[in-house]
Scaffold this motif. Structure first.
Motif, PDB file in Angstrom:
ATOM      1  N   GLU A  67      31.076  -6.988  51.264  1.00 47.55           N
ATOM      2  CA  GLU A  67      32.437  -6.653  50.825  1.00 47.55           C
ATOM      3  C   GLU A  67      32.450  -6.355  49.325  1.00 47.55           C
ATOM      4  O   GLU A  67      32.997  -5.337  48.875  1.00 47.55           O
ATOM      5  CB  GLU A  67      33.394  -7.818  51.083  1.00 47.55           C
ATOM      6  CG  GLU A  67      33.649  -8.154  52.521  1.00 47.55           C
ATOM      7  CD  GLU A  67      34.142  -9.579  52.668  1.00 47.55           C
ATOM      8  OE1 GLU A  67      34.595 -10.171  51.656  1.00 47.55           O
ATOM      9  OE2 GLU A  67      34.074 -10.122  53.781  1.00 47.55           O
ATOM     10  N   THR A  68      31.864  -7.240  48.565  1.00 50.37           N
ATOM     11  CA  THR A  68      31.884  -7.112  47.113  1.00 50.37           C
ATOM     12  C   THR A  68      31.136  -5.864  46.669  1.00 50.37           C
ATOM     13  O   THR A  68      31.597  -5.119  45.790  1.00 50.37           O
ATOM     14  CB  THR A  68      31.276  -8.354  46.454  1.00 50.37           C
ATOM     15  OG1 THR A  68      31.954  -9.523  46.924  1.00 50.37           O
ATOM     16  CG2 THR A  68      31.397  -8.294  44.946  1.00 50.37           C
ATOM     17  N   GLN A  69      29.982  -5.606  47.263  1.00 54.41           N
ATOM     18  CA  GLN A  69      29.202  -4.428  46.893  1.00 54.41           C
ATOM     19  C   GLN A  69      29.977  -3.147  47.148  1.00 54.41           C
ATOM     20  O   GLN A  69      30.029  -2.256  46.288  1.00 54.41           O
ATOM     21  CB  GLN A  69      27.894  -4.417  47.694  1.00 54.41           C
ATOM     22  CG  GLN A  69      26.911  -5.502  47.293  1.00 54.41           C
ATOM     23  CD  GLN A  69      25.696  -5.565  48.202  1.00 54.41           C
ATOM     24  OE1 GLN A  69      25.693  -4.982  49.291  1.00 54.41           O
ATOM     25  NE2 GLN A  69      24.663  -6.254  47.770  1.00 54.41           N
ATOM     26  N   LEU A  70      30.584  -3.034  48.313  1.00 53.65           N
ATOM     27  CA  LEU A  70      31.308  -1.812  48.647  1.00 53.65           C
ATOM     28  C   LEU A  70      32.583  -1.655  47.824  1.00 53.65           C
ATOM     29  O   LEU A  70      32.897  -0.561  47.341  1.00 53.65           O
ATOM     30  CB  LEU A  70      31.631  -1.783  50.141  1.00 53.65           C
ATOM     31  CG  LEU A  70      30.442  -1.551  51.058  1.00 53.65           C
ATOM     32  CD1 LEU A  70      30.847  -1.716  52.518  1.00 53.65           C
ATOM     33  CD2 LEU A  70      29.832  -0.171  50.839  1.00 53.65           C
ATOM     34  N   LEU A  71      33.313  -2.744  47.652  1.00 49.97           N
ATOM     35  CA  LEU A  71      34.549  -2.663  46.880  1.00 49.97           C
ATOM     36  C   LEU A  71      34.277  -2.284  45.425  1.00 49.97           C
ATOM     37  O   LEU A  71      35.055  -1.561  44.804  1.00 49.97           O
ATOM     38  CB  LEU A  71      35.305  -3.991  46.955  1.00 49.97           C
ATOM     39  CG  LEU A  71      35.867  -4.351  48.325  1.00 49.97           C
ATOM     40  CD1 LEU A  71      36.440  -5.760  48.319  1.00 49.97           C
ATOM     41  CD2 LEU A  71      36.926  -3.344  48.772  1.00 49.97           C
ATOM     42  N   ARG A  72      33.171  -2.743  44.906  1.00 51.16           N
ATOM     43  CA  ARG A  72      32.794  -2.369  43.537  1.00 51.16           C
ATOM     44  C   ARG A  72      32.625  -0.852  43.429  1.00 51.16           C
ATOM     45  O   ARG A  72      33.070  -0.229  42.466  1.00 51.16           O
ATOM     46  CB  ARG A  72      31.490  -3.082  43.156  1.00 51.16           C
ATOM     47  CG  ARG A  72      31.023  -2.813  41.737  1.00 51.16           C
ATOM     48  CD  ARG A  72      29.698  -3.494  41.456  1.00 51.16           C
ATOM     49  NE  ARG A  72      29.832  -4.939  41.435  1.00 51.16           N
ATOM     50  CZ  ARG A  72      29.226  -5.761  42.281  1.00 51.16           C
ATOM     51  NH1 ARG A  72      28.456  -5.283  43.251  1.00 51.16           N
ATOM     52  NH2 ARG A  72      29.382  -7.069  42.177  1.00 51.16           N
TER      53      ARG A  72
END
Length: 307
Positions: free
Chosen positions: A51-56
């Motif tokens: 989630e964090t990787q993609l949202l970044r």
């Protein structure tokens, strides 16, 4: 401009700590614009990390993006707390009557299984069929790309003699493609997979366009002729330490795994990795959102044509 996510999503604190603009629900509804509606089908076991990787990557754009997270109802996640899934994820039955500007289908660590042997394969097929009429542009990543190429075009995946693992140089075939606008002649992408797609299978399908390849990693980027489906075989969204964490995890398990190529200085795993893919990764996701989602999606998703 911001990415709109739930206030309590764990990724929020990480992104704000990196000075990435995330927006609260209250502030978002007081802006006079329609946000892009984006759905992420997260098939990775470490869902919060993904989630964090993609949202970044999705956040660096002048667009307001409203993100929803989707999980498989036919699969029980073993690596993510059930309360997190209950709080932030939805299931296909809950959203199947909605329409989306864009969707991302992530990879999954099931490459060595035949597609039909993956426990959620029938549900995934239903979702990929649904995207034809309910999603304007779908981006398939790694195993998600192999699954999409097989489902939509009958293109098989092939086992590699050993794991493809490292950060590899790539070149652009379609230099005029907006997806790679602003890219250098050679760009780098992390890969971590046991299977591949063959170039000839892609070229044999006139409905598909080959966009980028790697001498070492093979086929990287493919799109449908109508720009509705994109397939990438690597992980441009990976963090600097993702491959290192995977390498040391497997070493600690006693598994036979090679040092990831072109990643640690001098191939020495005691050294800190050199990040050579961050800017290309950011540009890739920004270009996809801008040229293939925002600029072409119907303003009214429910009355626009999605075919």
């Amino acid at each position: 401009m911001p990415i709109k996510i739930p206030d309590s999503l764990p990724a929020r604190a990480t992104l704000e700590g990196e000075n990435i603009f995330v927006m609260t629900e209250y502030r978002a509804i007081h802006q006079d614009m329609r946000p892009l509606n984006l759905l992420i089908l997260n098939l990775m076991p470490t869902k919060i990390v993904t989630e964090t990787q993609l949202l970044r990557k999705l956040s660096n754009t002048p667009l307001q993006i409203q993100v929803e997270l989707l999980q498989m109802a036919s699969h029980v996640s073993q690596n993510t707390d059930a309360s997190h899934l209950a709080s932030f994820y939805t299931t296909f039955d809950q959203i199947k009557d909605k329409r989306y500007d864009g969707m991302i289908i992530t990879g999954a660590p099931v490459e060595n299984l035949d597609f039909a042997d993956v426990d959620y394969w029938p549900e995934l097929c239903d979702i990929m069929e649904w995207t034809k009429t309910h999603v304007h542009s779908t981006l398939h990543v790694c195993w998600g790309a192999q699954a999409g190429l097989y489902y939509h075009y009958g293109i098989p995946k092939y086992s590699l003699p050993k794991k493809l693992f490292g950060v590899f140089p790539h070149t652009i075939i379609k230099k005029q493609s907006p997806l790679f606008r602003g890219f250098d002649d050679i760009f780098y992408v992390p890969h971590s997979r046991h299977t591949e797609n063959h170039l000839d299978d892609i070229l044999d399908r006139p409905e598909l366009e080959l966009l980028a390849v790697s001498d070492e990693a093979g086929v990287f980027a493919v799109k449908s002729e109508n720009n509705r489906r994109f397939f990438i075989t690597g992980h441009p969204e990976y963090d600097p330490d993702t491959l290192a964490n995977e390498y040391f995890r497997d070493i600690n398990k006693g598994l036979d795994i090679d040092v990831p190529k072109h990643y640690f200085p001098g191939d020495d795993p005691q050294q800190s990795p050199v990040v050579r893919w961050r800017s290309a990764a950011q540009l890739f996701y920004t270009n996809w959102l801008n040229y293939y989602v925002y600029q072409t999606t119907p303003y009214d998703l429910y009355h626009g044509q999605l075919q």
